[in-house]
Design a protein around this motif. Structure first.
Motif, PDB file in Angstrom:
ATOM      1  N   ALA A  39     -87.119  32.632  24.195  1.00  0.00           N
ATOM      2  CA  ALA A  39     -86.771  33.916  23.563  1.00  0.00           C
ATOM      3  C   ALA A  39     -86.767  33.790  22.044  1.00  0.00           C
ATOM      4  N   PHE A  40     -86.162  32.725  21.529  1.00  0.00           N
ATOM      5  CA  PHE A  40     -86.165  32.541  20.079  1.00  0.00           C
ATOM      6  C   PHE A  40     -87.590  32.348  19.556  1.00  0.00           C
ATOM      7  N   GLY A  41     -88.384  31.582  20.252  1.00  0.00           N
ATOM      8  CA  GLY A  41     -89.773  31.395  19.841  1.00  0.00           C
ATOM      9  C   GLY A  41     -90.538  32.698  19.840  1.00  0.00           C
ATOM     10  N   PHE A  42     -90.316  33.514  20.847  1.00  0.00           N
ATOM     11  CA  PHE A  42     -90.992  34.814  20.931  1.00  0.00           C
ATOM     12  C   PHE A  42     -90.571  35.707  19.771  1.00  0.00           C
ATOM     13  N   LEU A  43     -89.280  35.711  19.466  1.00  0.00           N
ATOM     14  CA  LEU A  43     -88.778  36.568  18.391  1.00  0.00           C
ATOM     15  C   LEU A  43     -89.256  36.109  17.021  1.00  0.00           C
ATOM     16  N   LEU A  44     -89.586  34.824  16.886  1.00  0.00           N
ATOM     17  CA  LEU A  44     -90.097  34.314  15.619  1.00  0.00           C
ATOM     18  C   LEU A  44     -91.609  34.513  15.468  1.00  0.00           C
ATOM     19  N   ALA A  45     -92.256  34.934  16.538  1.00  0.00           N
ATOM     20  CA  ALA A  45     -93.709  35.151  16.509  1.00  0.00           C
ATOM     21  C   ALA A  45     -94.043  36.354  15.639  1.00  0.00           C
ATOM     22  N   PRO A  46     -95.306  36.456  15.223  1.00  0.00           N
ATOM     23  CA  PRO A  46     -95.715  37.623  14.421  1.00  0.00           C
ATOM     24  C   PRO A  46     -95.418  38.930  15.151  1.00  0.00           C
ATOM     25  N   LYS A  50     -95.012  41.556  19.690  1.00  0.00           N
ATOM     26  CA  LYS A  50     -93.634  41.797  20.134  1.00  0.00           C
ATOM     27  C   LYS A  50     -93.464  43.106  20.906  1.00  0.00           C
ATOM     28  N   SER A  51     -94.016  43.194  22.066  1.00  0.00           N
ATOM     29  CA  SER A  51     -93.727  44.357  22.911  1.00  0.00           C
ATOM     30  C   SER A  51     -92.667  43.928  23.937  1.00  0.00           C
ATOM     31  N   LEU A  52     -91.865  44.886  24.344  1.00  0.00           N
ATOM     32  CA  LEU A  52     -90.789  44.591  25.294  1.00  0.00           C
ATOM     33  C   LEU A  52     -91.340  44.105  26.629  1.00  0.00           C
ATOM     34  N   PHE A  55     -92.490  40.521  26.275  1.00  0.00           N
ATOM     35  CA  PHE A  55     -91.302  39.668  26.195  1.00  0.00           C
ATOM     36  C   PHE A  55     -90.711  39.439  27.589  1.00  0.00           C
ATOM     37  N   ALA A  56     -90.535  40.526  28.342  1.00  0.00           N
ATOM     38  CA  ALA A  56     -89.943  40.425  29.687  1.00  0.00           C
ATOM     39  C   ALA A  56     -90.830  39.609  30.626  1.00  0.00           C
ATOM     40  N   LEU A  57     -92.132  39.870  30.595  1.00  0.00           N
ATOM     41  CA  LEU A  57     -93.045  39.122  31.473  1.00  0.00           C
ATOM     42  C   LEU A  57     -93.130  37.650  31.075  1.00  0.00           C
ATOM     43  N   THR A  58     -93.044  37.361  29.790  1.00  0.00           N
ATOM     44  CA  THR A  58     -93.039  35.974  29.326  1.00  0.00           C
ATOM     45  C   THR A  58     -91.809  35.249  29.856  1.00  0.00           C
ATOM     46  N   LEU A  59     -90.643  35.871  29.720  1.00  0.00           N
ATOM     47  CA  LEU A  59     -89.411  35.251  30.224  1.00  0.00           C
ATOM     48  C   LEU A  59     -89.455  35.065  31.738  1.00  0.00           C
TER      49      LEU A  59
END
Length: 109
Positions: A39-46, A50-52, A55-59
């Motif tokens: 999650a932190f890595g995703f939030l630090l990405a460009p 950053k679509s919700l 993010f959800a599917l990645t997690l």
């Protein structure tokens, strides 16, 4: 009906224990730490990525991978786990989850 009353006893703790065994097999606490890192890595990405939904599917995907890897690791290590005091109470060596169940679960998720 007879004059005696018999109490119906239902062991409701067993399903909860079974869920705990499966969570132990997936090493849920360790997997949760992996998800925090992701999650932190995703939030630090460009910001372009950053679509919700992404993010959800990645997690979700990482959760399945981490849980499956933990289950497969415990399947592979089951004989050694049986010998060590620290690990002999894990679900497979303790006989609470059958090795084939753990293997199928790990592969499927």
């Amino acid at each position: 009906m007879s004059g005696t009353s018999e109490a119906l006893t239902v062991d409701i703790s067993r399903p909860r224990l079974r869920v705990k065994d499966w969570l132990d097999l997936t090493k849920a606490r360790l997997s949760a730490l992996v998800l925090v890192t992701v999650a932190f890595g995703f939030l630090l990405a460009p910001s372009a990525s950053k679509s919700l939904s992404t993010f959800a599917l990645t997690l979700l995907g990482i959760a399945f991978v981490a849980a499956g890897a933990s289950a497969l690791n415990q399947y592979i290590e089951r004989d050694l786990d049986r010998l060590m005091d620290r690990t002999k109470q894990r679900p497979i060596p303790a006989g609470r989850i059958e090795p084939m169940e753990a293997l199928l679960f790990g592969v499927l998720i």
